[in-house]
Design a protein around this motif. Structure first.
Motif, PDB file in Angstrom:
ATOM      1  N   ILE A 503       0.828  -1.197   0.000  1.00  0.00           N
ATOM      2  CA  ILE A 503       0.000   0.000   0.000  1.00  0.00           C
ATOM      3  C   ILE A 503       0.869   1.256   0.000  1.00  0.00           C
ATOM      4  N   ASP A 504       2.068   1.151   0.569  1.00  0.00           N
ATOM      5  CA  ASP A 504       2.914   2.321   0.752  1.00  0.00           C
ATOM      6  C   ASP A 504       3.185   3.075  -0.539  1.00  0.00           C
ATOM      7  N   ASN A 505       3.259   2.374  -1.652  1.00  0.00           N
ATOM      8  CA  ASN A 505       3.685   2.996  -2.903  1.00  0.00           C
ATOM      9  C   ASN A 505       2.539   3.264  -3.866  1.00  0.00           C
ATOM     10  N   ASN A 506       1.316   3.207  -3.398  1.00  0.00           N
ATOM     11  CA  ASN A 506       0.166   3.400  -4.281  1.00  0.00           C
ATOM     12  C   ASN A 506      -0.577   4.681  -3.932  1.00  0.00           C
ATOM     13  N   ARG A 507      -0.909   5.452  -4.972  1.00  0.00           N
ATOM     14  CA  ARG A 507      -1.618   6.711  -4.756  1.00  0.00           C
ATOM     15  C   ARG A 507      -3.107   6.477  -4.480  1.00  0.00           C
ATOM     16  N   ARG A 508      -3.635   5.366  -4.959  1.00  0.00           N
ATOM     17  CA  ARG A 508      -5.068   5.106  -4.811  1.00  0.00           C
ATOM     18  C   ARG A 508      -5.268   3.790  -4.069  1.00  0.00           C
ATOM     19  N   LEU A 509      -6.036   3.840  -3.001  1.00  0.00           N
ATOM     20  CA  LEU A 509      -6.285   2.669  -2.170  1.00  0.00           C
ATOM     21  C   LEU A 509      -7.779   2.372  -2.168  1.00  0.00           C
ATOM     22  N   ALA A 527      -7.053   3.685   9.694  1.00  0.00           N
ATOM     23  CA  ALA A 527      -6.046   3.778   8.630  1.00  0.00           C
ATOM     24  C   ALA A 527      -4.781   4.497   9.067  1.00  0.00           C
ATOM     25  N   ARG A 528      -4.518   4.569  10.351  1.00  0.00           N
ATOM     26  CA  ARG A 528      -3.407   5.406  10.799  1.00  0.00           C
ATOM     27  C   ARG A 528      -2.053   4.903  10.320  1.00  0.00           C
ATOM     28  N   ASN A 529      -1.970   3.623   9.948  1.00  0.00           N
ATOM     29  CA  ASN A 529      -0.690   3.077   9.515  1.00  0.00           C
ATOM     30  C   ASN A 529      -0.481   3.148   8.003  1.00  0.00           C
ATOM     31  N   PHE A 530      -1.446   3.728   7.291  1.00  0.00           N
ATOM     32  CA  PHE A 530      -1.319   3.762   5.844  1.00  0.00           C
ATOM     33  C   PHE A 530      -0.405   4.904   5.411  1.00  0.00           C
ATOM     34  N   ALA A 531      -0.022   4.850   4.134  1.00  0.00           N
ATOM     35  CA  ALA A 531       1.024   5.739   3.642  1.00  0.00           C
ATOM     36  C   ALA A 531       0.531   7.160   3.418  1.00  0.00           C
ATOM     37  N   SER A 532       1.443   8.100   3.607  1.00  0.00           N
ATOM     38  CA  SER A 532       1.101   9.508   3.393  1.00  0.00           C
ATOM     39  C   SER A 532       0.962   9.839   1.922  1.00  0.00           C
ATOM     40  N   CYS A 533       1.425   8.945   1.022  1.00  0.00           N
ATOM     41  CA  CYS A 533       1.328   9.229  -0.411  1.00  0.00           C
ATOM     42  C   CYS A 533      -0.086   8.973  -0.942  1.00  0.00           C
ATOM     43  N   THR A 534      -0.960   8.371  -0.134  1.00  0.00           N
ATOM     44  CA  THR A 534      -2.306   8.041  -0.604  1.00  0.00           C
ATOM     45  C   THR A 534      -3.065   9.310  -0.961  1.00  0.00           C
ATOM     46  N   ARG A 535      -3.600   9.334  -2.189  1.00  0.00           N
ATOM     47  CA  ARG A 535      -4.375  10.486  -2.644  1.00  0.00           C
ATOM     48  C   ARG A 535      -5.862  10.157  -2.796  1.00  0.00           C
ATOM     49  N   SER A 536      -6.187   8.872  -2.920  1.00  0.00           N
ATOM     50  CA  SER A 536      -7.584   8.467  -3.083  1.00  0.00           C
ATOM     51  C   SER A 536      -7.864   7.292  -2.150  1.00  0.00           C
ATOM     52  N   PRO A 550      -6.618   9.418   9.546  1.00  0.00           N
ATOM     53  CA  PRO A 550      -5.435   9.808  10.306  1.00  0.00           C
ATOM     54  C   PRO A 550      -4.736  11.009   9.689  1.00  0.00           C
ATOM     55  N   VAL A 551      -3.768  11.520  10.408  1.00  0.00           N
ATOM     56  CA  VAL A 551      -3.026  12.694   9.955  1.00  0.00           C
ATOM     57  C   VAL A 551      -2.297  12.420   8.650  1.00  0.00           C
ATOM     58  N   CYS A 552      -1.879  11.158   8.435  1.00  0.00           N
ATOM     59  CA  CYS A 552      -1.098  10.853   7.236  1.00  0.00           C
ATOM     60  C   CYS A 552      -1.912  11.029   5.961  1.00  0.00           C
ATOM     61  N   PHE A 553      -3.231  11.145   6.075  1.00  0.00           N
ATOM     62  CA  PHE A 553      -4.070  11.360   4.905  1.00  0.00           C
ATOM     63  C   PHE A 553      -4.288  12.848   4.620  1.00  0.00           C
ATOM     64  N   ARG A 554      -3.414  13.690   5.087  1.00  0.00           N
ATOM     65  CA  ARG A 554      -3.606  15.135   4.958  1.00  0.00           C
ATOM     66  C   ARG A 554      -3.637  15.614   3.512  1.00  0.00           C
ATOM     67  N   LEU A 555      -3.060  14.848   2.584  1.00  0.00           N
ATOM     68  CA  LEU A 555      -3.032  15.242   1.177  1.00  0.00           C
ATOM     69  C   LEU A 555      -4.067  14.490   0.342  1.00  0.00           C
ATOM     70  N   LEU A 556      -5.010  13.847   0.997  1.00  0.00           N
ATOM     71  CA  LEU A 556      -6.032  13.076   0.293  1.00  0.00           C
ATOM     72  C   LEU A 556      -6.849  13.985  -0.622  1.00  0.00           C
ATOM     73  N   ARG A 557      -7.124  13.489  -1.853  1.00  0.00           N
ATOM     74  CA  ARG A 557      -7.920  14.258  -2.814  1.00  0.00           C
ATOM     75  C   ARG A 557      -9.318  13.678  -2.987  1.00  0.00           C
ATOM     76  N   VAL A 558      -9.420  12.344  -2.983  1.00  0.00           N
ATOM     77  CA  VAL A 558     -10.699  11.671  -3.229  1.00  0.00           C
ATOM     78  C   VAL A 558     -11.029  10.788  -2.035  1.00  0.00           C
ATOM     79  N   LEU A 559     -12.203  11.015  -1.449  1.00  0.00           N
ATOM     80  CA  LEU A 559     -12.686  10.196  -0.341  1.00  0.00           C
ATOM     81  C   LEU A 559     -14.086   9.710  -0.688  1.00  0.00           C
TER      82      LEU A 559
END
Length: 869
Positions: A503-509, A527-536, A550-559
């Motif tokens: 999951i760490d290297n994927n923009r969409r989960l 989802a607190r352990n998921f990657a900060s690179c997640t955008r969707s 979680p805080v690591c989803f601060r750059l999320l674009r699509v929810l």
């Protein structure tokens, strides 16, 4: 493909920054933006021209592009989010800004270096040859080929006749029939042609179709059947209650049920007791890849088509109505067909590819070589290898849209409106001047359908595609390619821990539930352990799960959460462009929406709730008027209160008003004050829902409802005046769909509606119109295709074919006083269906009489359905 998609995404971010007020735009120098855009455009053009080649040198370059594009996105979006949330202290602002500029400049230099590498690659002789081939292949890109039918079937004529003979045979006991065979042979197509046949429609009283996936749910199967049979949504989940309801609906009726794509004997064991044997010739037809010993007859097994059938299918799909192959292409065309080894799905996919490109011997030989290679290594996966060629030969701008189909669960009925909004929010569409992103998305969808990579499932009331599906094998292809290129990652709820590394290297989960519903209901998604690179983050069927961001989803674009969000700080994720969720209650929802103004780039917000408490209107913040990117604002259950636009300041004697040019959807607004200024601020509004209640002054004066006529791009309007008599109707000429609820309009006033030149759909619901008699005027409703009348006191209806000359669908509900449907309605040449639900006996009899008369005239297309239980 991932490289091209990453460039599109970065380009969208930069374009949006240029459109924003100085506060957001100031995060980087405009010279940097234009430098990045120039390099992005150059690299995009390169990838478009060389989309058919994947040499080691180009593949390495694509990997570099992805890394650099993602890095630029991270730097820019992090900076914007920090600025909005004011995370940096005043004293450290300068050093942070300096560091940001240095990081961004490093990325710009990387793009410049890649541009130089591309210019070197382009000079090589081999790449020039590839460019020639690619241009030749795509020369006919805009060719449109029309199929002979929406669901063309070639090669199954005998099977079709055999099944229909069995279905309509003399045996009176309940018969369970099956179509068995490997994936891709055309089982569903055959069953669909049987199901839609007019003779079958006429023979059976009730008809229902349900698709069963590997991750099946008995309750969902029963709900699907009940919706088909009863024509209404049912929310209860208890299997026994649903089964009893189904049994009662089928009892003493001759029914025909199709259960498509059954994977397990357990499915049948869970539902077989709910099908009554009425001793009247009822039938159940099952399609499956497995030889399940549950049926009363030997199954039809049809593994492949013969050579003539395959060639006929190929020509039908490639050449459409022409149906014949040019002599110079016939030999190589038959080679391609032989390489498909009689698998209809493979033939259809390759046909869709060839139908779109220029018809040259050179290109067809290129495809023939590819299919031959697939034949040599295919084995049991031959069909899958052939399908892969369709993806390989897609124009690069379509590849992200196609792979995105993997986000949807297996056998999911995909809403086109939702798919288009997601494509837009993801930034995977190539912009075109003078065209909206939604229009571009529709073109891409049409292209994928014409290539036979996506199937149309259902059409809406305006004959536009409402839902689509994707074949299981094509979805598997999407999933494999998308995960290989790290475009997205699909994970099950019960396996999230095992997915943490990939999951760490994927923009969409994409998160889906597991098949064990009891275990699933007890889980809480953290989802607190998921990657900060997640955008969707897209979660399906999580109605029993609470979501915490979680805080690591601060750059999320699509929810997109197909369940409940209890987190009151959901909108603190200020980078969001698209939000879909179920709110647990109105108080939490109201608190959540107070943060709406922080979402600097919000395009779509859809709230499917609230789940708990009364559905009271929710207040929107005044800052809603300062969100230029907003495109769609909708609450599926409930209403918004939209505040008046804030007072504007004057600069040099001129008013500074932000016009929301992108706003297209606004549903549903309570007591909407449609002032002149509001009309001016939303000039491109296409879909609007309004409910008026609790008036404090004269209706129509205080609320300016008559300003509707100035919304010159409005296409769909829902108007509920809640028992207030609506007079002096006035609607924009652009209107295509109109729904009136509880408006109490006199029937004679509908002449204003009838005169709308583009109106295709009219819904009159719940005392929308008052009066006992309706005499429409000739020359009106000239473009009307769908008419629905519900809960009115209509008694006498006088009309003939001249009054609704293009009507295709008539729906009458709860008309207990209506004497009859005018006999002339049946003479409308375009009429295809009449549905009556809980109407008077005399109205039901008149519908049956109309059908009998049309059958005598040889019109087998008109379907009449009566629901009165």
């Amino acid at each position: 493909m991932a490289a091209y998609a990453s460039l599109l995404s970065l380009g969208h971010i930069l374009d949006q920054l240029l459109q924003h007020p100085p506060r957001q735009r100031a995060v980087l120098d405009e010279a940097q933006i234009h430098s990045l855009l120039q390099n992005i455009g150059f690299l995009q053009q390169f990838l478009e021209e060389f989309s058919l080649t994947r040499g080691d040198e180009i593949q390495a370059l694509e990997e570099e592009i992805v890394i650099s594009a993602y890095a630029a996105e991270d730097i820019i979006e992090s900076r914007v989010v920090d600025q909005i949330l004011e995370d940096s202290e005043a004293g450290s602002e300068r050093s942070c800004s300096t560091l940001f500029c240095q990081d961004l400049q490093k990325v710009i230099e990387e793009f410049s270096s890649m541009k130089k590498d591309v210019m070197k690659i382009e000079k090589t002789e081999g790449i020039e040859i590839v460019r020639q081939q690619t241009k030749a292949a795509t020369a006919g890109y805009f060719v449109r080929v029309a199929s002979n039918s929406k669901n063309a079937m070639v090669g199954f004529d005998k099977d079709l006749v055999n099944i229909m003979d069995t279905l309509t045979g003399d045996e009176s006991n309940l018969q369970i029939l099956s179509i068995v065979g490997m994936g891709g042979i055309g089982k569903t197509t055959l069953a669909k042609n049987v199901f839609d046949n007019p003779l079958i429609k006429q023979h059976f009283d009730l008809h229902a179709w349900v698709t069963i996936s590997q991750q099946y749910s008995v309750s969902e199967i029963l709900l699907g059947l009940l919706k088909e049979i009863r024509g209404e949504e049912i929310t209860q989940k208890n299997d026994d209650e649903l089964g009893l309801r189904l049994h009662r609906s089928l009892f003493d009726r001759r029914y025909f049920i199709v259960m498509d794509d059954m994977w397990s004997i357990d499915v049948w064991d869970g539902i077989k007791g709910f099908f009554p044997d009425n001793d009247n010739g009822s039938r159940v037809l099952v399609t499956t890849i497995m030889l399940l010993i549950i049926f009363s007859r030997v199954p039809l097994i049809n593994y492949i088509c013969d050579e003539d059938q395959c060639w006929a299918l190929f020509c039908d799909k490639v050449f459409g109505q022409e149906s014949c192959c040019p002599p110079e292409l016939e030999e190589v065309g038959k080679t391609i067909v032989r390489n498909c080894r009689g698998l209809p799905l493979a033939i259809v996919a390759i046909s869709g590819l060839l139908a779109k490109f220029s018809r040259t011997v050179e290109y067809w030989e290129h495809v023939a070589n590819d299919t031959h290679e697939a034949l040599n290594k295919g084995g049991d996966g031959l069909c899958f290898e052939i399908l892969s060629l369709s993806y390989k030969h897609l124009p690069v701008h379509l590849k992200p849209c196609f792979l995105y189909m993997a986000i949807f669960p297996e056998d999911h009925k995909i809403k086109i409106s939702k798919l288009i909004k997601l494509w837009v929010a993801e930034g995977i569409l190539k912009p075109m001047s003078s065209r909206s992103l939604e229009e571009i998305a529709k073109d891409n969808l049409k292209d994928l359908i014409e290539r036979n990579l996506i199937q149309v499932h259902d059409y809406g009331s305006r004959n536009k595609i409402k839902t689509c599906t994707i074949h299981d094998l094509l979805r598997d292809l999407c999933l494999r390619e998308a995960q290989k290129e790290k475009f997205l990652r699909v994970a099950m709820m019960d396996g999230l821990d095992n997915h943490s590394k990939i999951i760490d290297n994927n923009r969409r989960l994409i998160i889906q539930r597991n098949s064990d519903e009891e275990v699933f209901q007890q889980q809480v998604f953290d989802a607190r352990n998921f990657a900060s690179c997640t955008r969707s983050l897209i979660c399906w069927e999580l109605e029993f799960t609470s979501i915490k961001l979680p805080v690591c989803f601060r750059l999320l674009r699509v929810l997109n959460v197909d369940g409940v969000c209890y987190d009151e700080e959901i909108l603190q994720v200020v980078n969001l462009r698209y939000i879909y969720f179920v709110a647990p209650s109105n108080p939490i929802l109201s608190n959540t929406l107070e943060s709406l103004s922080l979402l600097w780039n919000l395009q779509t917000i859809i709230i499917a709730g609230p789940l708990l408490g009364s559905v009271t209107p929710t207040n929107l913040p005044a800052e809603i008027w300062e969100m230029p990117q907003l495109r769609h604002l909708k609450m599926e259950q409930g209403h918004f209160y939209l505040p008046d636009p804030p007072s504007t300041n004057s600069k040099n004697g001129r008013r500074d008003i932000l016009v929301m040019k992108n706003l297209q959807t606004l549903c549903t607004i309570r007591n909407f004050r449609l002032t002149d200024e509001v009309v001016h601020r939303m000039p491109n509004l296409k879909k609007l829902g309004i409910t008026y209640r609790q008036f404090t002054s004269g209706f129509g004066d205080y609320y300016e409802v008559y300003n509707l006529v100035h919304l010159r791009n409005l296409e769909s309007l829902l108007l509920n005046s809640y028992k207030n008599v609506l007079r002096n109707l006035c609607f924009p000429q652009s209107l295509k769909k109109l729904t009136l609820k509880i408006c109490r309009v006199p029937w004679e006033d509908l002449t204003v509606v009838g005169s709308l030149p583009h109106l295709e759909v009219l819904n009159l619901i719940g005392d929308a119109v008052r009066g006992r008699e309706w005499n429409p005027v000739e020359g009106e409703f000239l473009e009307l295709k769908s008419l629905r009348i519900s809960y009115t006191n209509l008694v006498e209806w006088t009309a003939d074919s001249s009054h609704f000359p293009r009507l295709e669908k008539l729906i009458l509900e709860y008309l207990e006083f209506l004497k009859e449907i005018p006999e002339g309605i049946g003479e409308i040449p375009t009429l295809r269906s009449i549905l009556l639900s809980y109407c008077s006996d005399s109205a039901n009899s008149s519908a049956e009489k109309i059908q009998e008369e049309q059958l005598k005239l040889g019109n087998y297309d008109l379907q009449v359905r009566i629901v009165d239980t």
